[in-house]
Write a protein that holds these residues in place. Structure first.
Motif, PDB file in Angstrom:
ATOM      1  N   CYS A  13      -3.077 -12.996   8.006  1.00 39.28           N
ATOM      2  CA  CYS A  13      -1.682 -13.425   7.979  1.00 39.28           C
ATOM      3  C   CYS A  13      -1.271 -13.768   9.409  1.00 39.28           C
ATOM      4  O   CYS A  13      -2.120 -13.821  10.306  1.00 39.28           O
ATOM      5  CB  CYS A  13      -0.777 -12.358   7.371  1.00 39.28           C
ATOM      6  SG  CYS A  13      -0.547 -10.888   8.393  1.00 39.28           S
ATOM      7  N   THR A  39      -5.839 -11.507   3.409  1.00 34.33           N
ATOM      8  CA  THR A  39      -5.792 -11.856   1.999  1.00 34.33           C
ATOM      9  C   THR A  39      -7.186 -12.329   1.592  1.00 34.33           C
ATOM     10  O   THR A  39      -7.797 -13.129   2.316  1.00 34.33           O
ATOM     11  CB  THR A  39      -4.760 -12.958   1.738  1.00 34.33           C
ATOM     12  OG1 THR A  39      -3.456 -12.453   2.018  1.00 34.33           O
ATOM     13  CG2 THR A  39      -4.815 -13.439   0.299  1.00 34.33           C
ATOM     14  N   SER A  83      -4.257  -8.725  -1.254  1.00 35.60           N
ATOM     15  CA  SER A  83      -3.716  -8.885   0.099  1.00 35.60           C
ATOM     16  C   SER A  83      -3.343  -7.542   0.694  1.00 35.60           C
ATOM     17  O   SER A  83      -2.826  -6.658   0.002  1.00 35.60           O
ATOM     18  CB  SER A  83      -2.478  -9.790   0.086  1.00 35.60           C
ATOM     19  OG  SER A  83      -1.971  -9.942   1.396  1.00 35.60           O
ATOM     20  N   SER A  93       2.324 -14.368   3.990  1.00 35.79           N
ATOM     21  CA  SER A  93       1.408 -13.902   2.951  1.00 35.79           C
ATOM     22  C   SER A  93       1.184 -14.965   1.874  1.00 35.79           C
ATOM     23  O   SER A  93       0.080 -15.070   1.322  1.00 35.79           O
ATOM     24  CB  SER A  93       1.933 -12.608   2.321  1.00 35.79           C
ATOM     25  OG  SER A  93       3.218 -12.801   1.747  1.00 35.79           O
TER      26      SER A  93
END
Length: 338
Positions: A13, A39, A83, A93
């Protein structure tokens, strides 16, 4: 094609250290750092699921790729996405999820060809722009990793002016407020300001651009005090000119300052989400533990997450060890000032 072995795409991220919105307003600089709150999109061997069973984003990303990569099947393979980053928090995200899907779905075992990072970033930006009408900082940040100094453009990906590895001796502390942000409405409102020539927006752009310059200078010089001071300026520009902060977020900032002496800056726009601070790696565990204790009584819903930076995927210039080293601009070493 049906994959014969598992495919995993892992994407960081990002935190915005300065310059929210400047990536798409044009004529201003912003600074991002990729964080190792990743993620992951994973494809396992097996037939494609029924069209209705596939996740909505998976179907949409596959349809986008289907138009650009001849030979893809009519339906995406079964994919699982997880995630470590809090959602709707200003840490990109959603972009990380989209990029992870693009990476997994363009794996050579599915496409029969290689799709490079520049294309992944551009396609992910085009895909998300059609939905949110926003900028490209997030896509470059999560694809390239490291720290980036970006020059905004009104349309298309911003230009990468410089790249650096985030200093190993620092850690980012994420304070997740637990309040969701609304990016779509924020972008709509700012675009209306831009169209009307709102002087508040002009004042914000000037203040945020100056803060970004100071943030980058501090990163290059490994000046932690200078960095936190510049990040505070960036937050104040967001709060005072564009009302991006809220009373609750300011309350949390005050608590973090009193409890552990950690200045916090809101990361991302939209009236909620997460704030970030930077502290020495050697003190991060104690800082996080004391801050969690300070928040536990009255703000139990607030999360505190230590986050190392994600490494850069491209070769970057090292932070100069002597003042004679010139800056890197546009990928070329510039002569030092006399």
């Amino acid at each position: 094609m049906i994959p014969t072995h598992p495919i995993r795409a892992v994407v960081p991220c990002r935190a915005c250290l300065s310059g929210e919105d400047l990536d798409w307003l044009g004529g201003g600089r912003s600074v991002s750092v990729a964080l190792a709150l990743t993620t992951t999109a994973e494809i396992r061997p097996g037939p494609a699921p029924d069209r209705r069973a596939a996740d909505g984003w998976s179907r949409e990303v596959w349809a986008f790729l289907h138009e650009r990569l001849p030979g893809l099947g009519p339906r995406p393979p079964a994919v699982t996405v997880s995630s470590r980053a809090p959602s709707a928090s200003g840490l990109s995200s959603s972009t990380a999820r989209i990029v992870a899907l693009f990476r997994a779905f363009t794996h050579p075992s599915l496409t029969g060809r290689h799709v490079d990072d520049d294309t992944i970033a551009r396609w992910a930006y085009e895909f998300e722009f059609a939905v949110f009408n926003g900028g490209g900082m997030d896509h470059l940040a999560v694809v390239e990793g490291g720290a980036l100094l970006l020059e905004g453009r009104e349309r298309g990906l911003p230009a990468v002016r410089e790249r650096l590895e985030f200093p190993d001796e620092w850690r980012v502390v994420v304070v997740d407020s637990g309040t969701r942000k609304d990016t779509r409405h924020h972008i709509r409102d700012v675009r209306a300001q831009l169209a009307s020539g709102d002087p508040a927006l002009a004042a914000y752009r000037a203040a945020a651009d100056e803060a970004s310059e100071r943030v980058w200078e501090a990163l290059r010089g490994r000046d932690l005090v200078g960095l936190t001071t510049a990040m505070t300026r960036a937050h104040e520009a967001m709060r005072d000119h564009q009302r991006m902060s809220t009373p609750f977020l300011e309350e949390l900032r005050g608590l973090a300052s009193r409890a552990v002496g950690l200045p916090l800056k809101l990361s991302g726009a939209g009236g909620g989400g997460a704030m970030v601070g930077v502290c020495p790696a050697e003190t991060v565990e104690g800082t996080v533990e004391r801050l969690r204790r300070a928040l536990s009584a009255s703000h139990a819903q607030v999360g505190v997450i230590p986050a190392p930076a994600a490494p850069a995927r491209r070769v970057v210039d090292p932070v100069p060890s002597a003042p004679t080293a010139g800056p890197v601009r546009g990928g070329e070493r510039q002569p030092a000032s006399p």
